[in-house]
Design a protein around this motif. Structure first.
Motif, PDB file in Angstrom:
ATOM      1  N   VAL A 317       0.659  -0.887  -0.288  1.00 42.13           N
ATOM      2  CA  VAL A 317      -0.575   0.317   0.224  1.00 42.13           C
ATOM      3  C   VAL A 317       0.997   1.305   0.276  1.00 42.13           C
ATOM      4  O   VAL A 317       0.697   2.070  -0.831  1.00 42.13           O
ATOM      5  N   ALA A 318       1.859   1.144   0.720  1.00 42.02           N
ATOM      6  CA  ALA A 318       2.944   2.529   0.430  1.00 42.02           C
ATOM      7  C   ALA A 318       3.163   2.470  -0.520  1.00 42.02           C
ATOM      8  O   ALA A 318       3.914   4.131  -0.873  1.00 42.02           O
ATOM      9  N   ALA A 319       3.428   1.918  -1.128  1.00 40.90           N
ATOM     10  CA  ALA A 319       4.410   2.292  -2.931  1.00 40.90           C
ATOM     11  C   ALA A 319       3.844   1.294  -3.482  1.00 40.90           C
ATOM     12  O   ALA A 319       4.852   0.499  -4.191  1.00 40.90           O
ATOM     13  N   PRO A 320       1.971   1.326  -4.078  1.00 41.73           N
ATOM     14  CA  PRO A 320       1.929   0.625  -4.866  1.00 41.73           C
ATOM     15  C   PRO A 320       2.064   0.200  -6.016  1.00 41.73           C
ATOM     16  O   PRO A 320       2.394   1.039  -7.155  1.00 41.73           O
ATOM     17  N   ASP A 321       2.327  -0.901  -6.876  1.00 45.31           N
ATOM     18  CA  ASP A 321       2.650  -1.413  -8.441  1.00 45.31           C
ATOM     19  C   ASP A 321       2.083  -1.298  -8.713  1.00 45.31           C
ATOM     20  O   ASP A 321       1.029  -2.209  -9.140  1.00 45.31           O
ATOM     21  N   LEU A 322       1.348  -0.682  -9.475  1.00 42.64           N
ATOM     22  CA  LEU A 322      -0.430   0.063 -10.159  1.00 42.64           C
ATOM     23  C   LEU A 322       0.099  -1.271 -11.695  1.00 42.64           C
ATOM     24  O   LEU A 322      -1.150  -1.445 -12.139  1.00 42.64           O
ATOM     25  N   THR A 323       0.909  -1.217 -12.429  1.00 41.54           N
ATOM     26  CA  THR A 323       1.263  -2.533 -13.184  1.00 41.54           C
ATOM     27  C   THR A 323       1.060  -4.076 -13.346  1.00 41.54           C
ATOM     28  O   THR A 323      -0.515  -4.325 -14.165  1.00 41.54           O
ATOM     29  N   ARG A 324       1.721  -4.100 -12.461  1.00 38.01           N
ATOM     30  CA  ARG A 324       1.632  -5.150 -11.453  1.00 38.01           C
ATOM     31  C   ARG A 324      -0.061  -5.115 -10.999  1.00 38.01           C
ATOM     32  O   ARG A 324      -0.315  -6.409 -10.761  1.00 38.01           O
ATOM     33  N   PHE A 325      -0.669  -4.500 -10.330  1.00 33.55           N
ATOM     34  CA  PHE A 325      -1.640  -4.960  -9.844  1.00 33.55           C
ATOM     35  C   PHE A 325      -3.101  -3.840  -9.465  1.00 33.55           C
ATOM     36  O   PHE A 325      -2.884  -2.995  -9.011  1.00 33.55           O
ATOM     37  N   PRO A 326      -3.233  -4.095 -11.545  1.00 36.22           N
ATOM     38  CA  PRO A 326      -3.770  -2.094 -11.573  1.00 36.22           C
ATOM     39  C   PRO A 326      -5.366  -2.540 -11.108  1.00 36.22           C
ATOM     40  O   PRO A 326      -5.590  -1.542 -10.856  1.00 36.22           O
ATOM     41  N   ARG A 327      -5.732  -3.386 -10.043  1.00 43.12           N
ATOM     42  CA  ARG A 327      -6.737  -3.093  -9.264  1.00 43.12           C
ATOM     43  C   ARG A 327      -7.270  -2.309  -8.327  1.00 43.12           C
ATOM     44  O   ARG A 327      -8.356  -1.441  -7.256  1.00 43.12           O
ATOM     45  N   PHE A 328      -5.904  -2.384  -7.853  1.00 44.19           N
ATOM     46  CA  PHE A 328      -5.548  -1.228  -6.992  1.00 44.19           C
ATOM     47  C   PHE A 328      -6.110  -0.057  -7.108  1.00 44.19           C
ATOM     48  O   PHE A 328      -6.244   0.721  -5.882  1.00 44.19           O
TER      49      PHE A 328
END
Length: 396
Positions: A317-328
């Motif tokens: 949550v502190a540094a989300p990788d939205l490429t790997r976890f786009p739904r976040f």
């Protein structure tokens, strides 16, 4: 029993268990499993597109970034009881515990893959998804310090019953009035410095209160990589009765866990997860910021399917990788700051992560849903009266 398996059968079982809910990391990494009293069972597990085990090279080639050391008895207990084992538990410690060297998060992921939820755990999560709001705009708060209100215990117990019934977190301000809430770190060092908190997962040596305080307040210790957080170790036995919850029946709660360590800045001290029981987190020293996500957001927070007593999430949550976890990007959390003396009630299934705004010390205890039902049955006010007094906004 796993303990009587041949070494080849044991490794084959490990490969199957680890692979059932495996999600590959961004790049291949290796974890060495060292079975201290059974060299033939020690293997290297390479986490690539799939998990592959091989004997550990005698020359140290292809260096593993994490190493897990345990006894055959501990490994057997893990495989025999996937719905209940915890490397931090007293039972695991009695068998020699688990030592981790190198990348702790990678080792924790390897161990997590061996866990499985019980039928009761899945039912508890299903109940939480049905009851809880899909989104919470703010965490309800209630002033719980005594003052002159002779009816406060009744209001408090009713509020707890209602918040657990509705699966809504609740911050009880000023709930904890232990003298230690006013202590400085120097006070802790003076009065409890020699108290042993846990065995260091890397060195195997005992760690005391003084070790932790020195580790996160003295630069010399910090530079040497001294311990900075206890990661929910068991409360020292001498502290159990001393730190029982005010006004709440002790027998309703399990053993206490201690969370003690250095201010974290922008990093998390506790990564995103949910517990399979109702969590009661008491803040004793310093301030924490807790972010919560409703149970229905399990897909958006990438919750792992391998779990037992708690369910971790893959996203940071502190540094989300939205490429790997786009739904976040669609996840909707809510923050609450805990001051010394506050107690946060986190119902079963609510995902949460923690930042340490200062050097912190907290204690948590858990009550399962059956215990929560006991609280509901014992409520002294009408079902809606307590929650109607809270500062709360629900959406979704």
């Amino acid at each position: 029993m796993v303990s009587v398996m041949a070494h080849a059968e044991l490794i084959a079982l490990l490969e199957v268990r680890l692979g059932e809910h495996y999600v590959a990391p961004p790049q291949a990494v290796a974890v060495d499993l060292i079975v201290s009293d059974c060299a033939d069972a020690s293997h290297r597990f390479t986490l690539g597109p799939m998990i592959v085990s091989t004997p550990i090279p005698s020359d140290g080639a292809n260096y593993a970034v994490a190493r897990i050391t345990l006894s055959r008895a501990v490994l057997s207990a893990m495989l025999d009881d996937p719905t209940g084992f915890d490397p931090r538990s007293a039972a695991a410690m009695a068998l020699g515990g688990v030592r981790v060297d190198g990348a702790e998060r990678l080792a924790a992921y390897w161990l997590q893959l061996l866990k499985r939820p019980s039928a009761a755990a899945r039912m508890a999560l299903a109940r939480a998804r049905r009851r809880a709001p899909a989104v919470l705009a703010t965490v309800p708060a209630m002033q719980a310090s005594g003052g002159n209100d002779e009816h406060l215990p009744e209001h408090l117990h009713a509020a707890l019953a209602d918040t657990l019934d509705a699966s809504i977190p609740l911050a009880l301000r000023g709930m904890v009035d232990w003298p230690e809430v006013a202590w400085t770190l120097d006070d802790w060092h003076t009065h409890e410095g020699t108290t042993v908190l846990r065995t260091d997962p890397s060195s195997g040596l005992p760690q005391t209160v003084a070790d932790f305080i020195d580790g996160f307040t003295t630069q010399r210790f910090a530079d040497a990589g001294a311990a900075t957080y206890t990661e929910g170790c068991l409360l020292p036995p001498a502290w159990e009765a001393r730190f029982s919850w005010p006004t709440l029946p002790t027998h309703l709660f399990g053993a206490g866990q201690l969370w003690f360590g250095r201010a974290s800045g922008v990093s998390l001290v506790t990564r995103l997860h949910c517990d399979l029981a109702n969590s009661f987190l008491a803040q004793i020293h310093g301030r924490k910021r807790v972010r919560l996500y409703a149970p229905a957001q399990e897909n958006a927070v990438y919750a792992l399917d391998a779990f037992n007593t708690y369910r971790p999430c893959r996203v940071d949550v502190a540094a989300p990788d939205l490429t790997r976890f786009p739904r976040f990007a669609e996840a909707k959390g809510v923050d609450v700051v805990l001051d010394p003396g506050d107690l946060l009630v986190i119902p079963t299934g609510w995902f949460h992560c923690v930042w340490a705004l200062d050097h912190v010390l907290s204690i948590s205890r858990f009550a399962d849903d059956e215990t929560a039902a006991t609280m509901l049955a014992a409520r002294t006010l009408s079902p809606s009266s307590a929650l109607n007094t809270l500062n709360t906004t629900r959406t979704g």
